[in-house]
Design a protein around this motif. Structure first.
Motif, PDB file in Angstrom:
ATOM      1  N   ILE A  78       0.839  -1.204   0.000  1.00 53.95           N
ATOM      2  CA  ILE A  78       0.000   0.000   0.000  1.00 53.95           C
ATOM      3  C   ILE A  78       0.869   1.247   0.000  1.00 53.95           C
ATOM      4  O   ILE A  78       0.637   2.188  -0.765  1.00 53.95           O
ATOM      5  CB  ILE A  78      -0.950  -0.008   1.208  1.00 53.95           C
ATOM      6  CG1 ILE A  78      -1.967  -1.140   1.065  1.00 53.95           C
ATOM      7  CG2 ILE A  78      -1.665   1.330   1.341  1.00 53.95           C
ATOM      8  CD1 ILE A  78      -2.783  -1.386   2.300  1.00 53.95           C
ATOM      9  N   ALA A  96       2.547   1.837  -3.489  1.00 56.98           N
ATOM     10  CA  ALA A  96       1.684   2.005  -4.654  1.00 56.98           C
ATOM     11  C   ALA A  96       1.881   3.401  -5.233  1.00 56.98           C
ATOM     12  O   ALA A  96       1.661   4.400  -4.554  1.00 56.98           O
ATOM     13  CB  ALA A  96       0.232   1.784  -4.264  1.00 56.98           C
ATOM     14  N   PRO A 151       1.231   6.433  -8.197  1.00 54.43           N
ATOM     15  CA  PRO A 151       0.197   6.874  -9.130  1.00 54.43           C
ATOM     16  C   PRO A 151       0.614   6.622 -10.579  1.00 54.43           C
ATOM     17  O   PRO A 151       1.802   6.663 -10.912  1.00 54.43           O
ATOM     18  CB  PRO A 151       0.059   8.365  -8.846  1.00 54.43           C
ATOM     19  CG  PRO A 151       1.260   8.759  -8.104  1.00 54.43           C
ATOM     20  CD  PRO A 151       1.815   7.535  -7.459  1.00 54.43           C
ATOM     21  N   LYS A 154      -6.787  -0.012  -9.418  1.00 53.35           N
ATOM     22  CA  LYS A 154      -7.407  -0.720  -8.298  1.00 53.35           C
ATOM     23  C   LYS A 154      -6.476  -1.818  -7.812  1.00 53.35           C
ATOM     24  O   LYS A 154      -6.002  -2.631  -8.593  1.00 53.35           O
ATOM     25  CB  LYS A 154      -8.726  -1.358  -8.729  1.00 53.35           C
ATOM     26  CG  LYS A 154      -9.785  -0.386  -9.111  1.00 53.35           C
ATOM     27  CD  LYS A 154     -11.041  -1.129  -9.551  1.00 53.35           C
ATOM     28  CE  LYS A 154     -12.093  -0.174 -10.037  1.00 53.35           C
ATOM     29  NZ  LYS A 154     -13.294  -0.889 -10.492  1.00 53.35           N
ATOM     30  N   LEU A 176      -8.345  -0.851  -2.957  1.00 55.70           N
ATOM     31  CA  LEU A 176      -7.687   0.439  -2.767  1.00 55.70           C
ATOM     32  C   LEU A 176      -7.580   1.079  -4.142  1.00 55.70           C
ATOM     33  O   LEU A 176      -7.015   0.499  -5.061  1.00 55.70           O
ATOM     34  CB  LEU A 176      -6.297   0.248  -2.156  1.00 55.70           C
ATOM     35  CG  LEU A 176      -5.518   1.521  -1.874  1.00 55.70           C
ATOM     36  CD1 LEU A 176      -6.160   2.284  -0.712  1.00 55.70           C
ATOM     37  CD2 LEU A 176      -4.078   1.209  -1.561  1.00 55.70           C
ATOM     38  N   VAL A 220      -5.953   3.905  -6.345  1.00 53.70           N
ATOM     39  CA  VAL A 220      -4.830   4.840  -6.395  1.00 53.70           C
ATOM     40  C   VAL A 220      -5.101   5.788  -7.556  1.00 53.70           C
ATOM     41  O   VAL A 220      -5.169   5.374  -8.710  1.00 53.70           O
ATOM     42  CB  VAL A 220      -3.488   4.106  -6.595  1.00 53.70           C
ATOM     43  CG1 VAL A 220      -2.336   5.085  -6.616  1.00 53.70           C
ATOM     44  CG2 VAL A 220      -3.286   3.064  -5.515  1.00 53.70           C
ATOM     45  N   THR A 221      -5.291   7.072  -7.253  1.00 51.47           N
ATOM     46  CA  THR A 221      -5.630   8.067  -8.274  1.00 51.47           C
ATOM     47  C   THR A 221      -4.371   8.607  -8.946  1.00 51.47           C
ATOM     48  O   THR A 221      -3.278   8.516  -8.383  1.00 51.47           O
ATOM     49  CB  THR A 221      -6.417   9.234  -7.652  1.00 51.47           C
ATOM     50  OG1 THR A 221      -5.580   9.908  -6.719  1.00 51.47           O
ATOM     51  CG2 THR A 221      -7.677   8.749  -6.952  1.00 51.47           C
ATOM     52  N   LYS A 252      -5.040   7.844  -2.237  1.00 52.41           N
ATOM     53  CA  LYS A 252      -5.327   6.425  -2.002  1.00 52.41           C
ATOM     54  C   LYS A 252      -6.634   6.339  -1.238  1.00 52.41           C
ATOM     55  O   LYS A 252      -6.748   6.834  -0.122  1.00 52.41           O
ATOM     56  CB  LYS A 252      -4.188   5.776  -1.216  1.00 52.41           C
ATOM     57  CG  LYS A 252      -2.892   5.767  -1.995  1.00 52.41           C
ATOM     58  CD  LYS A 252      -1.754   5.216  -1.198  1.00 52.41           C
ATOM     59  CE  LYS A 252      -0.466   5.305  -2.007  1.00 52.41           C
ATOM     60  NZ  LYS A 252       0.685   4.896  -1.231  1.00 52.41           N
ATOM     61  N   TRP A 292      -9.950   3.849   0.001  1.00 49.37           N
ATOM     62  CA  TRP A 292     -10.540   2.526   0.188  1.00 49.37           C
ATOM     63  C   TRP A 292     -11.974   2.578  -0.296  1.00 49.37           C
ATOM     64  O   TRP A 292     -12.734   3.475   0.059  1.00 49.37           O
ATOM     65  CB  TRP A 292     -10.510   2.112   1.657  1.00 49.37           C
ATOM     66  CG  TRP A 292      -9.166   1.687   2.110  1.00 49.37           C
ATOM     67  CD1 TRP A 292      -8.296   2.389   2.877  1.00 49.37           C
ATOM     68  CD2 TRP A 292      -8.526   0.440   1.825  1.00 49.37           C
ATOM     69  NE1 TRP A 292      -7.151   1.663   3.078  1.00 49.37           N
ATOM     70  CE2 TRP A 292      -7.268   0.464   2.445  1.00 49.37           C
ATOM     71  CE3 TRP A 292      -8.894  -0.682   1.087  1.00 49.37           C
ATOM     72  CZ2 TRP A 292      -6.378  -0.601   2.351  1.00 49.37           C
ATOM     73  CZ3 TRP A 292      -8.002  -1.742   1.008  1.00 49.37           C
ATOM     74  CH2 TRP A 292      -6.771  -1.695   1.639  1.00 49.37           C
ATOM     75  N   ARG A 312     -10.039   7.376   3.448  1.00 49.91           N
ATOM     76  CA  ARG A 312      -8.903   7.900   2.705  1.00 49.91           C
ATOM     77  C   ARG A 312      -7.647   7.503   3.471  1.00 49.91           C
ATOM     78  O   ARG A 312      -7.603   7.619   4.694  1.00 49.91           O
ATOM     79  CB  ARG A 312      -9.013   9.406   2.631  1.00 49.91           C
ATOM     80  CG  ARG A 312      -8.052  10.065   1.712  1.00 49.91           C
ATOM     81  CD  ARG A 312      -8.410  11.519   1.592  1.00 49.91           C
ATOM     82  NE  ARG A 312      -9.715  11.647   0.970  1.00 49.91           N
ATOM     83  CZ  ARG A 312      -9.956  12.367  -0.109  1.00 49.91           C
ATOM     84  NH1 ARG A 312      -8.990  13.035  -0.656  1.00 49.91           N
ATOM     85  NH2 ARG A 312     -11.158  12.426  -0.622  1.00 49.91           N
ATOM     86  N   THR A 313      -6.630   7.022   2.768  1.00 57.04           N
ATOM     87  CA  THR A 313      -5.388   6.646   3.417  1.00 57.04           C
ATOM     88  C   THR A 313      -4.602   7.901   3.773  1.00 57.04           C
ATOM     89  O   THR A 313      -4.429   8.788   2.958  1.00 57.04           O
ATOM     90  CB  THR A 313      -4.539   5.771   2.479  1.00 57.04           C
ATOM     91  OG1 THR A 313      -5.328   4.665   2.075  1.00 57.04           O
ATOM     92  CG2 THR A 313      -3.314   5.252   3.173  1.00 57.04           C
ATOM     93  N   THR A 351      -1.311  10.106   4.851  1.00 49.80           N
ATOM     94  CA  THR A 351       0.138  10.103   4.678  1.00 49.80           C
ATOM     95  C   THR A 351       0.726  11.090   5.674  1.00 49.80           C
ATOM     96  O   THR A 351       0.267  12.210   5.794  1.00 49.80           O
ATOM     97  CB  THR A 351       0.534  10.504   3.250  1.00 49.80           C
ATOM     98  OG1 THR A 351      -0.047  11.768   2.957  1.00 49.80           O
ATOM     99  CG2 THR A 351       0.061   9.487   2.238  1.00 49.80           C
TER     100      THR A 351
END
Length: 60
Positions: free
Chosen positions: A8, A11, A13, A19, A28, A30-31, A36, A38, A55-56, A58
Motif C-alpha cells: 500500500i 503504490a 500513481p 485498483k 484500494l 490509487v488516483t 489512495k 478505500w 482515505r489513506t 500520509t
C-alpha cells in the motif's frame, strides 16, 4: 490475497486510476494525483454500487 502495508505504501500513481484488490469486494483506488482511497463494491439484488470507506493518510 490481502494487501500488505508495504504494498500500500509503495503504490505509485499512474496515468489512469488503478485498483489494488483486497477481498470481499474491497479495494484500494490509487488516483493519478497520488490519492489512495478505500472503496467497497457491493450488490443489492441486481443493482451494483460502490461505497467510499476511507482515505489513506500520509504523514510527513
Amino acid at each position: 490475497m490481502p494487501l500488505s502495508d508495504t504494498s500500500i505504501r509503495n503504490a505509485k500513481p499512474e496515468a489512469k486510476p488503478r485498483k489494488l484488490s483486497e477481498s470481499w469486494g474491497m479495494y484500494l483506488l490509487v488516483t493519478p494525483e497520488g490519492g489512495k482511497l478505500w472503496r467497497l463494491k457491493y450488490r443489492f439484488g441486481v443493482r451494483k454500487s460502490c461505497s467510499p470507506l476511507a482515505r489513506t493518510l500520509t504523514l510527513a
